[in-house]
Motif scaffolding. Structure first.
Motif, PDB file in Angstrom:
ATOM      1  N   TRP A 151     -39.965   4.772  10.499  1.00 58.21           N
ATOM      2  CA  TRP A 151     -39.718   3.729   9.566  1.00 58.21           C
ATOM      3  C   TRP A 151     -38.723   2.533  10.191  1.00 58.21           C
ATOM      4  O   TRP A 151     -37.935   2.996  11.098  1.00 58.21           O
ATOM      5  N   PHE A 152     -38.878   1.674  10.287  1.00 57.43           N
ATOM      6  CA  PHE A 152     -38.371   0.096  10.807  1.00 57.43           C
ATOM      7  C   PHE A 152     -37.964  -0.690   9.598  1.00 57.43           C
ATOM      8  O   PHE A 152     -38.496  -0.434   8.443  1.00 57.43           O
ATOM      9  N   ARG A 153     -37.106  -1.483   9.707  1.00 57.48           N
ATOM     10  CA  ARG A 153     -36.679  -2.525   8.732  1.00 57.48           C
ATOM     11  C   ARG A 153     -36.458  -3.855   9.368  1.00 57.48           C
ATOM     12  O   ARG A 153     -36.180  -3.833  10.535  1.00 57.48           O
ATOM     13  N   GLN A 154     -36.557  -4.905   8.786  1.00 53.66           N
ATOM     14  CA  GLN A 154     -36.220  -6.077   9.006  1.00 53.66           C
ATOM     15  C   GLN A 154     -35.414  -7.183   8.000  1.00 53.66           C
ATOM     16  O   GLN A 154     -36.194  -7.322   7.033  1.00 53.66           O
ATOM     17  N   ARG A 176     -36.718  -6.721  14.064  1.00 57.88           N
ATOM     18  CA  ARG A 176     -37.097  -5.368  13.238  1.00 57.88           C
ATOM     19  C   ARG A 176     -36.175  -4.464  14.062  1.00 57.88           C
ATOM     20  O   ARG A 176     -36.289  -4.267  15.334  1.00 57.88           O
ATOM     21  N   GLU A 177     -35.796  -3.351  13.400  1.00 59.62           N
ATOM     22  CA  GLU A 177     -34.850  -2.189  13.842  1.00 59.62           C
ATOM     23  C   GLU A 177     -35.371  -1.019  13.421  1.00 59.62           C
ATOM     24  O   GLU A 177     -35.679  -0.980  12.180  1.00 59.62           O
ATOM     25  N   PHE A 178     -35.185  -0.230  14.214  1.00 59.03           N
ATOM     26  CA  PHE A 178     -35.471   1.278  13.923  1.00 59.03           C
ATOM     27  C   PHE A 178     -34.535   1.888  12.971  1.00 59.03           C
ATOM     28  O   PHE A 178     -33.271   1.565  13.031  1.00 59.03           O
ATOM     29  N   TYR A 237     -39.021  -2.688   4.688  1.00 55.58           N
ATOM     30  CA  TYR A 237     -39.182  -1.475   5.342  1.00 55.58           C
ATOM     31  C   TYR A 237     -40.454  -1.399   5.464  1.00 55.58           C
ATOM     32  O   TYR A 237     -41.364  -1.299   4.743  1.00 55.58           O
ATOM     33  N   THR A 260     -37.671   4.692  19.599  1.00 57.32           N
ATOM     34  CA  THR A 260     -37.223   3.680  18.664  1.00 57.32           C
ATOM     35  C   THR A 260     -37.666   2.452  18.896  1.00 57.32           C
ATOM     36  O   THR A 260     -37.197   1.504  18.283  1.00 57.32           O
ATOM     37  N   PRO A 292     -40.188  -0.551  18.716  1.00 60.88           N
ATOM     38  CA  PRO A 292     -41.523  -1.050  18.063  1.00 60.88           C
ATOM     39  C   PRO A 292     -42.654  -1.069  18.496  1.00 60.88           C
ATOM     40  O   PRO A 292     -43.566  -1.042  17.904  1.00 60.88           O
ATOM     41  N   TRP A 309     -49.124  -0.249  11.732  1.00 56.75           N
ATOM     42  CA  TRP A 309     -47.916  -0.830  10.882  1.00 56.75           C
ATOM     43  C   TRP A 309     -48.610  -0.864   9.336  1.00 56.75           C
ATOM     44  O   TRP A 309     -49.640  -1.453   9.359  1.00 56.75           O
TER      45      TRP A 309
END
Length: 123
Positions: free
Chosen positions: A36-39, A45-47, A93, A105, A107, A113
């Motif tokens: 799962w990542f989020r931006q 975009r972060e882990f 997410y 970690t 991307p 995706w």
């Protein structure tokens, strides 16, 4: 080829909970490491969290103790249980799949995706 579809996002007050799901196509879901990542707007975009095919897990420090990643290989589904949500958790997410037994970690090292699901935490 793997197709990923996230669901479960929404608007929640600080301190609340949400459970994200990611439905995966394909018969080899169990062979993929998942993440799962989020931006957030204006940010990279972060882990967030990742899980191996045998359910070893890895978390970002910012979510450790609040979020739990899990998977159901029989149902080709990845989950992210998010508790004690904070306004800074607001982001789109994404779930991602990696053709490897190892998680990472980074991307760019994920091969597939989803389209993302919006999570908004109000203060």
């Amino acid at each position: 080829q793997v197709q990923l579809v996230e669901s479960g996002g929404g608007l929640v007050q600080a301190g609340g909970s949400l459970r994200l799901s990611c439905a995966a196509s394909g018969r080899t879901f169990s062979r993929y490491a998942m993440g799962w990542f989020r931006q957030a707007p204006g940010k990279e975009r972060e882990f967030v969290a990742a899980i191996t095919w045998i359910s070893n897990t890895l978390y970002a420090d910012s979510v450790k103790g609040r979020f739990t990643i899990s998977r159901d290989n029989a149902k080709n589904t990845l989950f992210l249980q998010m508790n004690s949500l904070k306004p800074e958790d607001t982001a789109v997410y994404y779930c991602a799949a990696r053709s490897s037994v190892e998680v990472t970690t980074s991307p760019p090292l994920y091969d597939y995706w989803g389209q993302g699901t919006q999570v908004t935490v109000s203060s």
